[in-house]
Design a protein around this motif. Structure first.
Motif, PDB file in Angstrom:
ATOM      1  N   GLN A  44     107.510  76.730 -25.975  1.00 15.13           N
ATOM      2  CA  GLN A  44     107.214  78.022 -25.307  1.00 15.13           C
ATOM      3  C   GLN A  44     105.766  77.597 -24.425  1.00 15.13           C
ATOM      4  OE1 GLN A  44     106.722  80.981 -23.757  1.00 15.13           O
ATOM      5  NE2 GLN A  44     108.036  81.759 -25.305  1.00 15.13           N
ATOM      6  N   THR A  45     105.738  77.629 -23.397  1.00 16.91           N
ATOM      7  CA  THR A  45     104.686  77.059 -22.420  1.00 16.91           C
ATOM      8  C   THR A  45     103.672  78.316 -22.240  1.00 16.91           C
ATOM      9  OG1 THR A  45     106.016  77.641 -20.207  1.00 16.91           O
ATOM     10  CG2 THR A  45     105.854  75.266 -21.362  1.00 16.91           C
ATOM     11  N   ALA A  46     104.153  79.577 -22.661  1.00 18.36           N
ATOM     12  CA  ALA A  46     103.291  80.817 -22.429  1.00 18.36           C
ATOM     13  C   ALA A  46     102.163  80.716 -23.479  1.00 18.36           C
ATOM     14  CB  ALA A  46     103.948  82.000 -22.362  1.00 18.36           C
ATOM     15  N   ASP A  47     102.220  79.815 -24.414  1.00 21.16           N
ATOM     16  CA  ASP A  47     101.088  79.665 -25.502  1.00 21.16           C
ATOM     17  C   ASP A  47     100.007  78.895 -24.751  1.00 21.16           C
ATOM     18  OD1 ASP A  47      99.666  79.125 -27.472  1.00 21.16           O
ATOM     19  OD2 ASP A  47     101.015  78.220 -28.960  1.00 21.16           O
ATOM     20  N   PRO A  48      98.855  79.357 -24.548  1.00 23.12           N
ATOM     21  CA  PRO A  48      97.773  78.731 -24.082  1.00 23.12           C
ATOM     22  C   PRO A  48      97.248  77.653 -24.900  1.00 23.12           C
ATOM     23  CG  PRO A  48      96.931  80.581 -24.947  1.00 23.12           C
ATOM     24  CD  PRO A  48      98.397  81.010 -24.828  1.00 23.12           C
ATOM     25  N   GLY A  49      97.150  77.577 -26.394  1.00 20.63           N
ATOM     26  CA  GLY A  49      97.054  76.717 -27.308  1.00 20.63           C
ATOM     27  C   GLY A  49      97.614  75.686 -27.191  1.00 20.63           C
ATOM     28  N   LEU A  50      99.168  75.529 -27.004  1.00 24.33           N
ATOM     29  CA  LEU A  50     100.076  74.611 -26.962  1.00 24.33           C
ATOM     30  C   LEU A  50      99.744  73.791 -25.630  1.00 24.33           C
ATOM     31  CD1 LEU A  50     103.648  74.450 -27.880  1.00 24.33           C
ATOM     32  CD2 LEU A  50     103.024  73.616 -25.417  1.00 24.33           C
ATOM     33  N   ARG A  51      99.453  74.610 -24.564  1.00 24.36           N
ATOM     34  CA  ARG A  51      99.279  73.676 -23.405  1.00 24.36           C
ATOM     35  C   ARG A  51      97.806  73.080 -23.542  1.00 24.36           C
ATOM     36  NH1 ARG A  51     100.273  79.080 -21.175  1.00 24.36           N
ATOM     37  NH2 ARG A  51      97.937  79.024 -20.451  1.00 24.36           N
ATOM     38  N   HIS A  52      96.893  73.622 -24.231  1.00 21.03           N
ATOM     39  CA  HIS A  52      95.514  72.900 -24.196  1.00 21.03           C
ATOM     40  C   HIS A  52      95.781  71.617 -24.976  1.00 21.03           C
ATOM     41  CE1 HIS A  52      91.418  72.341 -24.771  1.00 21.03           C
ATOM     42  NE2 HIS A  52      91.513  71.988 -26.073  1.00 21.03           N
ATOM     43  N   ARG A  53      96.487  71.770 -26.105  1.00 15.99           N
ATOM     44  CA  ARG A  53      96.888  70.510 -26.933  1.00 15.99           C
ATOM     45  C   ARG A  53      97.521  69.704 -26.567  1.00 15.99           C
ATOM     46  NH1 ARG A  53      98.025  74.919 -30.598  1.00 15.99           N
ATOM     47  NH2 ARG A  53     100.064  74.607 -30.619  1.00 15.99           N
ATOM     48  N   TYR A  54      98.492  69.952 -25.355  1.00 18.61           N
ATOM     49  CA  TYR A  54      99.379  69.081 -24.791  1.00 18.61           C
ATOM     50  C   TYR A  54      98.405  68.183 -23.802  1.00 18.61           C
ATOM     51  CZ  TYR A  54     103.199  67.061 -21.874  1.00 18.61           C
ATOM     52  OH  TYR A  54     103.791  66.323 -21.018  1.00 18.61           O
ATOM     53  N   ALA A  55      97.709  68.949 -23.147  1.00 12.61           N
ATOM     54  CA  ALA A  55      96.604  68.242 -22.167  1.00 12.61           C
ATOM     55  C   ALA A  55      95.674  67.330 -22.776  1.00 12.61           C
ATOM     56  CB  ALA A  55      96.063  69.351 -21.246  1.00 12.61           C
ATOM     57  N   ARG A 107     103.530  66.575 -14.794  1.00 10.85           N
ATOM     58  CA  ARG A 107     104.113  67.197 -15.853  1.00 10.85           C
ATOM     59  C   ARG A 107     103.768  66.533 -17.051  1.00 10.85           C
ATOM     60  NH1 ARG A 107     104.056  70.466 -12.673  1.00 10.85           N
ATOM     61  NH2 ARG A 107     102.041  70.660 -13.784  1.00 10.85           N
ATOM     62  N   GLU A 108     103.395  65.103 -17.080  1.00  9.34           N
ATOM     63  CA  GLU A 108     103.222  64.187 -18.375  1.00  9.34           C
ATOM     64  C   GLU A 108     101.506  64.523 -18.582  1.00  9.34           C
ATOM     65  OE1 GLU A 108     106.116  60.651 -17.474  1.00  9.34           O
ATOM     66  OE2 GLU A 108     104.288  60.392 -16.583  1.00  9.34           O
ATOM     67  N   LEU A 109     101.039  65.001 -17.712  1.00  4.04           N
ATOM     68  CA  LEU A 109      99.399  65.407 -17.842  1.00  4.04           C
ATOM     69  C   LEU A 109      98.970  66.800 -18.544  1.00  4.04           C
ATOM     70  CD1 LEU A 109      98.151  63.422 -14.842  1.00  4.04           C
ATOM     71  CD2 LEU A 109      98.428  62.614 -16.985  1.00  4.04           C
ATOM     72  N   GLU A 110      99.805  67.846 -17.869  1.00  2.00           N
ATOM     73  CA  GLU A 110      99.741  69.144 -18.362  1.00  2.00           C
ATOM     74  C   GLU A 110     101.092  69.859 -18.262  1.00  2.00           C
ATOM     75  OE1 GLU A 110      96.718  70.929 -15.833  1.00  2.00           O
ATOM     76  OE2 GLU A 110      97.844  70.429 -13.932  1.00  2.00           O
TER      77      GLU A 110
END
Length: 337
Positions: A275-286, A251-254
């Protein structure tokens, strides 16, 4: 990248295996391995590793002219034939190995979404290194950092607590399996404290006072900024064979797509809803996580450390066995780390 983690209990999950007990059961596997030591040692006792000074041992050293009383079984016939003067081959004394562990048990390690908590993997890695090195009079000691003493702030407070050395404990190096098991019990029983620790100060405990040549192992998630710990790590590499064991949770990677996810920084106590449903946020986090890990790897390579990454969702023992085998294979082929 923010050091945020999903909210998780600090107590062991029901039915979860004890990492120290699991490592003890793996002793038969680890006992067949031996950590690669490339630096010559300057110990005082007879051991299994090449020393710095001449003496009784198994490794060939320099040749010198024969003197009355020398053991004729050590005659160096090739040199004698080239120089027409009798020469004997000196051997390098075998010495015992001294290993030191720097074990990071700061608050960020009290987290895990895989089979283990990160602190469980840290303890298991410390036990595995102990099994790999504690034999034939070798000594092993540890310094343990357990975070700071700064209370976690209430929700809504943004200012982070000051970085400080926290609680640092030194466990003196001793030989023998009984003493090594006592050291591991002390590490496993260390209480994780709230607040930020100082990984640089923890590593620097292995530099002061200067240690004999041997092996130094730093076990951490290395989430502190590299500027904090890179310089002490480079200084440690001057006299030691250095191994850095990085502990990572997936979970520290994605981030998974699970809707609104409450996350908390275990070192500052800050709570956020993401809000993890946001694909842009998940991409920026990864992307930020990948950049952070790349920076950590670059700092470890610059320090000259061998780098082993263990994950909470993988078989740590298998990863360690593969790492040791790969190092020995590279060494026998004449390549470097």
């Amino acid at each position: 990248m923010a050091r945020a983690a999903a909210v998780t209990s600090t107590t062991p999950r029901p039915g979860e295996p004890d990492p120290l007990a699991a490592t003890n059961r793996s002793g038969a596997v680890l006992s067949r391995l031996q950590l690669l030591v490339t630096r010559k040692l300057d110990g005082l006792l007879q051991g299994d590793y090449a020393g710095l000074l001449p003496g009784p041992g198994s490794e060939a050293g320099e040749s010198r002219e024969y003197r009355p009383g020398d053991d004729v079984r050590r005659m160096d016939w090739p040199v004698t034939a080239r120089t027409t003067t009798p020469h004997v081959r000196r051997t390098v004394a075998d010495r015992e190995l001294e290993t030191w562990l720097a074990v990071d048990l700061s608050a960020s390690l009290d987290f895990g979404t895989g089979q283990w908590l990160k602190r469980d993997v840290v303890i298991a890695a410390a036990a595995a290194i102990t099994h790999l090195t504690v034999r034939g009079g070798n000594r092993i000691g540890a310094v343990v950092g357990s975070g700071g003493d700064v209370p976690a702030p209430r929700r809504g407070r943004r200012q982070p607590p000051p970085v400080g050395p926290g609680r640092l404990v030194r466990l003196p190096a001793r030989s023998g399996r009984k003493e090594a098991q006592g050291m591991l019990r002390a590490i496993a029983g260390t209480e994780i404290r709230p607040g930020r620790g100082d990984l640089g100060a923890l590593i620097d405990m292995l530099n002061r006072p200067p240690r004999r040549r041997g092996v130094a192992v730093v076990i951490s998630d290395f989430l502190a900024p590299p500027a904090q710990w890179a310089r002490p790590l480079r200084k440690l590499r001057v006299r030691q064979d250095l191994l850095a064991i990085e502990v990572v949770d997936p979970r520290e990677l994605e981030l998974p797509d699970v809707g609104v996810l409450p996350v908390i920084d275990p070192e500052t106590g800050e709570l956020h809803e993401v809000q993890t449903a946001d694909p842009g946020l998940r991409h920026r986090y990864a992307a930020a996580a990948a950049a952070q890990r790349a920076e950590i790897s670059a700092a470890l390579r610059a320090a000259g450390a061998a780098h082993l990454r263990l994950r909470t969702d993988r078989d740590w023992l298998l990863d360690m066995v593969r790492f040791v085998a790969a190092q020995r294979h590279a060494r026998t082929r004449g390549t470097t780390r």
